[in-house]
Design a protein around this motif. Structure first.
Motif, PDB file in Angstrom:
ATOM      1  N   VAL A  33      48.096  41.553  32.331  1.00  0.00           N
ATOM      2  CA  VAL A  33      46.984  40.726  31.851  1.00  0.00           C
ATOM      3  C   VAL A  33      46.553  39.738  32.935  1.00  0.00           C
ATOM      4  O   VAL A  33      45.352  39.540  33.169  1.00  0.00           O
ATOM      5  CB  VAL A  33      47.366  39.996  30.545  1.00  0.00           C
ATOM      6  CG1 VAL A  33      46.365  38.916  30.192  1.00  0.00           C
ATOM      7  CG2 VAL A  33      47.500  41.000  29.406  1.00  0.00           C
ATOM      8  N   GLY A  34      47.520  39.133  33.609  1.00  0.00           N
ATOM      9  CA  GLY A  34      47.193  38.184  34.678  1.00  0.00           C
ATOM     10  C   GLY A  34      46.436  38.841  35.822  1.00  0.00           C
ATOM     11  O   GLY A  34      45.420  38.324  36.290  1.00  0.00           O
ATOM     12  N   VAL A  35      46.916  39.988  36.277  1.00  0.00           N
ATOM     13  CA  VAL A  35      46.249  40.691  37.378  1.00  0.00           C
ATOM     14  C   VAL A  35      44.858  41.150  36.941  1.00  0.00           C
ATOM     15  O   VAL A  35      43.885  41.005  37.693  1.00  0.00           O
ATOM     16  CB  VAL A  35      47.110  41.875  37.878  1.00  0.00           C
ATOM     17  CG1 VAL A  35      46.332  42.734  38.863  1.00  0.00           C
ATOM     18  CG2 VAL A  35      48.390  41.364  38.525  1.00  0.00           C
ATOM     19  N   ALA A  36      44.748  41.667  35.716  1.00  0.00           N
ATOM     20  CA  ALA A  36      43.439  42.107  35.212  1.00  0.00           C
ATOM     21  C   ALA A  36      42.457  40.937  35.148  1.00  0.00           C
ATOM     22  O   ALA A  36      41.283  41.077  35.525  1.00  0.00           O
ATOM     23  CB  ALA A  36      43.593  42.752  33.837  1.00  0.00           C
ATOM     24  N   PHE A  37      42.939  39.785  34.677  1.00  0.00           N
ATOM     25  CA  PHE A  37      42.079  38.603  34.604  1.00  0.00           C
ATOM     26  C   PHE A  37      41.534  38.238  35.986  1.00  0.00           C
ATOM     27  O   PHE A  37      40.335  38.020  36.165  1.00  0.00           O
ATOM     28  CB  PHE A  37      42.845  37.421  34.006  1.00  0.00           C
ATOM     29  CG  PHE A  37      42.093  36.124  34.082  1.00  0.00           C
ATOM     30  CD1 PHE A  37      41.114  35.818  33.159  1.00  0.00           C
ATOM     31  CD2 PHE A  37      42.363  35.210  35.091  1.00  0.00           C
ATOM     32  CE1 PHE A  37      40.404  34.629  33.233  1.00  0.00           C
ATOM     33  CE2 PHE A  37      41.669  34.018  35.172  1.00  0.00           C
ATOM     34  CZ  PHE A  37      40.684  33.719  34.241  1.00  0.00           C
ATOM     35  N   PHE A  38      42.420  38.171  36.966  1.00  0.00           N
ATOM     36  CA  PHE A  38      41.983  37.775  38.302  1.00  0.00           C
ATOM     37  C   PHE A  38      41.141  38.852  38.983  1.00  0.00           C
ATOM     38  O   PHE A  38      40.256  38.531  39.783  1.00  0.00           O
ATOM     39  CB  PHE A  38      43.171  37.366  39.173  1.00  0.00           C
ATOM     40  CG  PHE A  38      43.689  36.000  38.825  1.00  0.00           C
ATOM     41  CD1 PHE A  38      42.906  34.887  39.007  1.00  0.00           C
ATOM     42  CD2 PHE A  38      44.965  35.835  38.302  1.00  0.00           C
ATOM     43  CE1 PHE A  38      43.362  33.610  38.676  1.00  0.00           C
ATOM     44  CE2 PHE A  38      45.435  34.573  37.971  1.00  0.00           C
ATOM     45  CZ  PHE A  38      44.629  33.465  38.158  1.00  0.00           C
ATOM     46  N   LEU A  39      41.392  40.126  38.677  1.00  0.00           N
ATOM     47  CA  LEU A  39      40.519  41.178  39.205  1.00  0.00           C
ATOM     48  C   LEU A  39      39.116  41.049  38.638  1.00  0.00           C
ATOM     49  O   LEU A  39      38.126  41.190  39.367  1.00  0.00           O
ATOM     50  CB  LEU A  39      41.087  42.561  38.882  1.00  0.00           C
ATOM     51  CG  LEU A  39      42.060  43.136  39.891  1.00  0.00           C
ATOM     52  CD1 LEU A  39      42.627  44.467  39.392  1.00  0.00           C
ATOM     53  CD2 LEU A  39      41.428  43.310  41.252  1.00  0.00           C
ATOM     54  N   LEU A  40      39.021  40.776  37.327  1.00  0.00           N
ATOM     55  CA  LEU A  40      37.702  40.550  36.728  1.00  0.00           C
ATOM     56  C   LEU A  40      37.030  39.329  37.344  1.00  0.00           C
ATOM     57  O   LEU A  40      35.822  39.343  37.614  1.00  0.00           O
ATOM     58  CB  LEU A  40      37.831  40.378  35.209  1.00  0.00           C
ATOM     59  CG  LEU A  40      38.065  41.649  34.422  1.00  0.00           C
ATOM     60  CD1 LEU A  40      38.352  41.324  32.958  1.00  0.00           C
ATOM     61  CD2 LEU A  40      36.873  42.584  34.534  1.00  0.00           C
ATOM     62  N   TRP A  41      37.807  38.290  37.563  1.00  0.00           N
ATOM     63  CA  TRP A  41      37.308  37.075  38.207  1.00  0.00           C
ATOM     64  C   TRP A  41      36.713  37.433  39.579  1.00  0.00           C
ATOM     65  O   TRP A  41      35.615  37.004  39.931  1.00  0.00           O
ATOM     66  CB  TRP A  41      38.466  36.098  38.351  1.00  0.00           C
ATOM     67  CG  TRP A  41      38.185  34.802  39.030  1.00  0.00           C
ATOM     68  CD1 TRP A  41      37.838  34.605  40.333  1.00  0.00           C
ATOM     69  CD2 TRP A  41      38.243  33.511  38.438  1.00  0.00           C
ATOM     70  NE1 TRP A  41      37.701  33.263  40.593  1.00  0.00           N
ATOM     71  CE2 TRP A  41      37.950  32.579  39.448  1.00  0.00           C
ATOM     72  CE3 TRP A  41      38.559  33.051  37.172  1.00  0.00           C
ATOM     73  CZ2 TRP A  41      37.932  31.209  39.207  1.00  0.00           C
ATOM     74  CZ3 TRP A  41      38.539  31.682  36.947  1.00  0.00           C
ATOM     75  CH2 TRP A  41      38.231  30.787  37.948  1.00  0.00           C
ATOM     76  N   LEU A 100      51.270  39.453  43.502  1.00  0.00           N
ATOM     77  CA  LEU A 100      52.197  38.450  44.037  1.00  0.00           C
ATOM     78  C   LEU A 100      51.936  37.082  43.416  1.00  0.00           C
ATOM     79  O   LEU A 100      52.875  36.388  43.009  1.00  0.00           O
ATOM     80  CB  LEU A 100      52.085  38.369  45.560  1.00  0.00           C
ATOM     81  CG  LEU A 100      52.890  37.258  46.236  1.00  0.00           C
ATOM     82  CD1 LEU A 100      54.377  37.472  46.037  1.00  0.00           C
ATOM     83  CD2 LEU A 100      52.536  37.184  47.709  1.00  0.00           C
ATOM     84  N   LEU A 101      50.693  36.703  43.320  1.00  0.00           N
ATOM     85  CA  LEU A 101      50.328  35.408  42.752  1.00  0.00           C
ATOM     86  C   LEU A 101      50.830  35.274  41.313  1.00  0.00           C
ATOM     87  O   LEU A 101      51.449  34.266  40.953  1.00  0.00           O
ATOM     88  CB  LEU A 101      48.809  35.235  42.808  1.00  0.00           C
ATOM     89  CG  LEU A 101      48.232  33.959  42.217  1.00  0.00           C
ATOM     90  CD1 LEU A 101      48.588  32.777  43.094  1.00  0.00           C
ATOM     91  CD2 LEU A 101      46.725  34.084  42.077  1.00  0.00           C
ATOM     92  N   CYS A 102      50.590  36.284  40.510  1.00  0.00           N
ATOM     93  CA  CYS A 102      51.020  36.236  39.103  1.00  0.00           C
ATOM     94  C   CYS A 102      52.546  36.281  38.977  1.00  0.00           C
ATOM     95  O   CYS A 102      53.125  35.549  38.178  1.00  0.00           O
ATOM     96  CB  CYS A 102      50.391  37.389  38.317  1.00  0.00           C
ATOM     97  SG  CYS A 102      48.611  37.232  38.141  1.00  0.00           S
ATOM     98  N   TYR A 103      53.187  37.127  39.774  1.00  0.00           N
ATOM     99  CA  TYR A 103      54.652  37.245  39.730  1.00  0.00           C
ATOM    100  C   TYR A 103      55.300  35.931  40.178  1.00  0.00           C
ATOM    101  O   TYR A 103      56.234  35.431  39.539  1.00  0.00           O
ATOM    102  CB  TYR A 103      55.084  38.405  40.620  1.00  0.00           C
ATOM    103  CG  TYR A 103      56.453  38.982  40.354  1.00  0.00           C
ATOM    104  CD1 TYR A 103      57.334  38.442  39.424  1.00  0.00           C
ATOM    105  CD2 TYR A 103      56.879  40.100  41.044  1.00  0.00           C
ATOM    106  CE1 TYR A 103      58.581  38.993  39.198  1.00  0.00           C
ATOM    107  CE2 TYR A 103      58.120  40.670  40.826  1.00  0.00           C
ATOM    108  CZ  TYR A 103      58.969  40.108  39.908  1.00  0.00           C
ATOM    109  OH  TYR A 103      60.199  40.661  39.683  1.00  0.00           O
TER     110      TYR A 103
END
Length: 113
Positions: free
Chosen positions: A40-48, A85-88
């Motif tokens: 969810v975190g990676v998907a959010f930032f990819l959409l961003w 990496l950022l989310c992890y």
């Protein structure tokens, strides 16, 4: 030299896995929950990123350290690994601080509540 940045990201991700395993912070504590949170975190930032690219705010910078492989317009392959990496890192830090604060409360005899 075009793979140097990706290699650095992969080494850093490896470090996150080592810390996670050693202290059971994220994936090594609750793997299913961790997978959902990370996705969810990676998907959010990819959409961003995609919105920023679409609005002309974000663009790919040219450097000899990147592979040059794009997974979308103005979206380099390395961005996916950077966001992971950022989310992890964020989740490892969050859980680590939580565990430190919790252990301090227990040691002082304040209990968990």
């Amino acid at each position: 030299m075009g793979i140097l940045y990706l290699a650095a990201l992969l080494v850093s991700l490896g470090g996150m896995v080592v810390l996670d395993r050693r202290f059971r912070l994220f994936f090594f504590d609750r793997p299913r929950r961790a997978a959902v949170v990370l996705a969810v975190g990676v998907a959010f930032f990819l959409l961003w990123d995609l919105f920023g690219i679409g609005l002309g705010i974000f663009f790919r910078g040219e450097t000899a350290f990147m592979t040059g492989i794009l997974i979308g317009p103005e979206l380099p392959l390395e961005e996916l690994f950077f966001l992971t990496l950022l989310c992890y890192l964020t989740m490892n830090v969050f859980r680590g601080v939580h565990m430190i604060l919790l252990s301090g409360r227990v040691r002082r005899g304040q209990g968990l509540g």
